[in-house]
Design a protein around this motif. Structure first.
Motif, short mmCIF file in Angstrom:
data_model
loop_
_atom_site.label_atom_id
_atom_site.label_comp_id
_atom_site.label_asym_id
_atom_site.label_seq_id
_atom_site.Cartn_x
_atom_site.Cartn_y
_atom_site.Cartn_z
N PHE A 29 0.92 -1.16 -0.18
CA PHE A 29 -0.07 -0.15 0.05
C PHE A 29 1.00 1.36 -0.01
CE2 PHE A 29 -2.44 3.45 2.52
CZ PHE A 29 -3.36 3.45 1.34
N ILE A 30 1.81 1.23 0.81
CA ILE A 30 2.63 2.50 0.81
C ILE A 30 3.47 2.66 -0.34
CG2 ILE A 30 4.91 3.22 1.83
CD1 ILE A 30 4.02 1.93 4.50
N GLU A 31 4.07 1.44 -0.96
CA GLU A 31 4.65 1.64 -2.13
C GLU A 31 3.72 2.15 -3.16
OE1 GLU A 31 7.90 1.38 -2.78
OE2 GLU A 31 8.76 -0.36 -1.54
N LYS A 32 2.53 2.04 -3.35
CA LYS A 32 1.76 2.48 -4.16
C LYS A 32 1.46 3.90 -4.19
CE LYS A 32 -0.94 -1.81 -5.05
NZ LYS A 32 -2.36 -2.32 -4.96
N LEU A 33 1.53 4.48 -2.96
CA LEU A 33 1.59 5.79 -2.75
C LEU A 33 2.73 6.51 -2.87
CD1 LEU A 33 -0.94 5.84 0.37
CD2 LEU A 33 -1.46 6.32 -1.81
N GLN A 37 5.23 10.33 3.83
CA GLN A 37 6.07 10.07 5.06
C GLN A 37 5.39 9.52 6.17
OE1 GLN A 37 9.11 11.63 5.16
NE2 GLN A 37 9.43 11.41 7.43
N PHE A 38 4.06 9.50 6.01
CA PHE A 38 3.25 8.86 6.99
C PHE A 38 3.51 7.39 7.07
CE2 PHE A 38 0.09 8.64 3.47
CZ PHE A 38 -0.43 7.14 3.54
N GLY A 39 4.07 6.81 5.90
CA GLY A 39 4.44 5.27 5.80
C GLY A 39 5.23 4.82 6.96
N ILE A 40 6.29 5.72 7.49
CA ILE A 40 7.23 5.43 8.67
C ILE A 40 6.42 5.15 9.71
CG2 ILE A 40 9.08 6.36 10.03
CD1 ILE A 40 9.97 8.21 7.45
N ASP A 41 5.52 5.95 10.24
CA ASP A 41 4.80 5.64 11.35
C ASP A 41 3.77 4.46 11.23
OD1 ASP A 41 5.57 7.85 12.60
OD2 ASP A 41 3.87 9.19 11.94
N VAL A 42 3.49 4.25 10.00
CA VAL A 42 2.43 2.95 9.79
C VAL A 42 3.28 1.59 10.09
CG1 VAL A 42 1.39 1.49 8.13
CG2 VAL A 42 1.05 3.93 8.23
N MET A 43 4.55 1.61 9.44
CA MET A 43 5.39 0.53 9.60
C MET A 43 6.05 0.39 10.87
SD MET A 43 5.16 -0.97 6.80
CE MET A 43 6.12 -2.22 6.73
N GLU A 44 6.48 1.27 11.49
CA GLU A 44 7.05 1.26 12.99
C GLU A 44 5.84 0.99 13.96
OE1 GLU A 44 9.85 3.52 16.17
OE2 GLU A 44 9.11 4.66 14.46
N GLU A 58 7.34 -11.08 12.79
CA GLU A 58 6.65 -10.35 11.98
C GLU A 58 6.78 -8.72 12.26
OE1 GLU A 58 5.50 -12.81 13.52
OE2 GLU A 58 4.59 -13.82 12.08
N ALA A 59 7.16 -8.56 13.80
CA ALA A 59 7.98 -7.38 14.21
C ALA A 59 9.28 -7.05 13.53
CB ALA A 59 8.12 -7.23 15.96
N ILE A 60 10.01 -7.76 13.42
CA ILE A 60 11.18 -7.67 12.74
C ILE A 60 11.05 -7.36 11.27
CG2 ILE A 60 13.31 -8.75 12.19
CD1 ILE A 60 13.31 -10.25 14.75
N SER A 61 10.17 -8.04 10.57
CA SER A 61 9.96 -7.86 9.19
C SER A 61 9.52 -6.47 9.13
CB SER A 61 8.73 -8.83 8.66
OG SER A 61 8.53 -8.57 7.37
N ALA A 62 8.71 -5.87 9.77
CA ALA A 62 8.07 -4.55 9.70
C ALA A 62 9.03 -3.67 9.92
CB ALA A 62 6.87 -4.36 10.83
N TYR A 63 9.92 -3.75 10.97
CA TYR A 63 10.92 -2.78 11.14
C TYR A 63 11.81 -3.00 10.12
CZ TYR A 63 9.48 -2.73 16.01
OH TYR A 63 8.48 -2.66 17.20
N SER A 64 12.24 -3.95 9.67
CA SER A 64 13.50 -4.27 8.50
C SER A 64 12.75 -3.65 6.97
CB SER A 64 13.52 -5.74 7.99
OG SER A 64 14.31 -6.34 9.54
N GLN A 65 11.74 -3.66 6.94
CA GLN A 65 11.12 -3.27 5.50
C GLN A 65 10.91 -1.62 5.75
OE1 GLN A 65 8.28 -5.26 3.10
NE2 GLN A 65 8.27 -6.92 4.48
N MET A 69 12.57 0.76 3.23
CA MET A 69 11.80 1.92 2.26
C MET A 69 12.33 3.32 2.42
SD MET A 69 7.90 0.48 1.76
CE MET A 69 7.60 0.41 3.95
N TYR A 70 12.94 3.37 3.79
CA TYR A 70 13.10 4.66 4.25
C TYR A 70 14.69 4.66 4.77
CZ TYR A 70 8.20 5.54 3.86
OH TYR A 70 6.97 5.67 3.39
N PRO A 71 15.44 4.39 4.04
CA PRO A 71 16.96 4.66 4.58
C PRO A 71 17.51 5.86 5.06
CG PRO A 71 16.95 4.60 2.23
CD PRO A 71 15.56 4.31 2.45
#
Length: 330
Positions: A29-33, A37-44, A58-65, A69-71
């Motif tokens: 969803f975030i990639e499509k948009l 910037q709000f994608g950072i908060d969504v994933m964290e 799953e937590a590790i996957s969310a943080y890693s992705q 996306m936002y290096p």
């Protein structure tokens, strides 16, 4: 605003289908948009929710992705720390070690990421830099402590820990390069000197670090021990060098007095420096007469009688009750 697809009613983090695809759906969803910037908060936040119910993968996957996306995220070190902490909670301690190592390598004060953040004109930049310093320092120091524990355990079990202690030394040196003025640098430097000396027998390097610990810091908890150990390390080097050279011993003081003086060897110069360091730092210590006597003997044995006399005279003048005064040249 309508709910995001991965937050629909009935799709809570503990639902198995959510656990399988929630992170991927969120990223899609975030990639499509175009990565708003709000994608950072969504994933964290997603990672935090998974962590709360102990779904560590799953937590590790969310943080890693999120980091993928936002290096350039200003608070990326905090997210990387959460990855390391998740591995600790999941009792994967070696993985946690590697993630803390990555945290340091990616975001330390000399990293490219840190330099780029220093140049960015964003709100909260100073706070983000301060947090990056604090988090990376703590992570690297934790790795140093972890590696020392592993090394000690291997040694206690009768296994070789040389490679582990070598890595420990490398980490300590890198810590002191990156955090030389940190409040923990003193203890790290002391640990470095101690391991070089007692675990690896790298006496010349240990001598250098002991001198540094005894002179270069405001803290004094290890100053006396460091000064004494510098003498011991240098004395060991002298004994090793003498054993290798097997020098001829001269008989009779009269013959010795007629011969020219001898220069100190490189190892003996270190020992002389260690003696002077102790005398300078602890002029009134109960051990100082012994150090003065040893320094005098070092020069006397090399027929450098003027220098020897200086140490002996100081000893018998300042410490008239010292047991060593009977050998002084006045």
């Amino acid at each position: 605003m309508s709910s995001l697809p991965f937050w629909r009613a009935g799709r809570r983090p503990n639902h198995p289908n959510y656990a399988k695809s929630g992170v991927d759906n969120a990223r899609g969803f975030i990639e499509k948009l175009d990565r708003p910037q709000f994608g950072i908060d969504v994933m964290e936040n997603m990672g935090d929710r998974y962590a709360k119910i102990t779904k560590w993968n799953e937590a590790i996957s969310a943080y890693s992705q999120l980091l993928d996306m936002y290096p350039g995220h200003a608070y990326a070190p905090r997210v990387q720390k959460k990855i390391a902490d998740a591995f600790i909670a999941d009792e994967q301690f070696e993985r946690a070690f590697e993630e803390r190592k990555m945290l340091f390598e990616s975001y330390n004060p000399k990293s490219e990421w840190y330099a780029q953040l220093e140049q960015r004109n964003i709100e909260g930049r100073i706070a983000a830099l301060d947090e990056a310093y604090r988090i990376t320092e703590e992570a690297f120091r934790t790795n140093i402590n972890y590696l020392f524990t592993i090394s000690s355990e291997r040694e206690a079990e009768g296994e070789s820990a040389i490679a582990n202690y070598e890595e420990f030394v490398n980490l300590c040196n890198r810590y002191l390069e990156n955090y030389p003025t940190d409040e923990n640098a003193y203890e790290i430097n002391w640990a470095l000197a101690f391991v070089l000396d007692t675990k690896l027998s790298r006496f010349e390097e240990a001598f250098t670090e002991y001198i540094r610990v005894s002179n270069d810091y405001l803290e004094t908890n290890h100053q006396l021990d460091a000064a004494v150990n510098a003498i011991n390390a240098a004395d060991t080097l002298v004994k090793i060098a003498r054993a290798a050279d097997d020098p001829t011993v001269l008989d009779g003081d009269q013959l010795a007095n007629r011969l020219p003086s001898k220069d100190l060897s490189p190892e003996e110069n270190l020992l002389a420096e260690a003696y002077d360091n102790f005398i300078k730092l602890f002029p009134d210590s109960p051990e100082t007469p012994s150090v003065l006597a040893a320094a005098g003997a070092l020069y006397y044995n090399h027929r450098q009688f003027d220098l020897a006399k200086k140490y002996y005279k100081t000893m018998v003048t300042k410490f008239p009750g010292a047991q060593q005064k009977s050998i002084g040249i006045i």
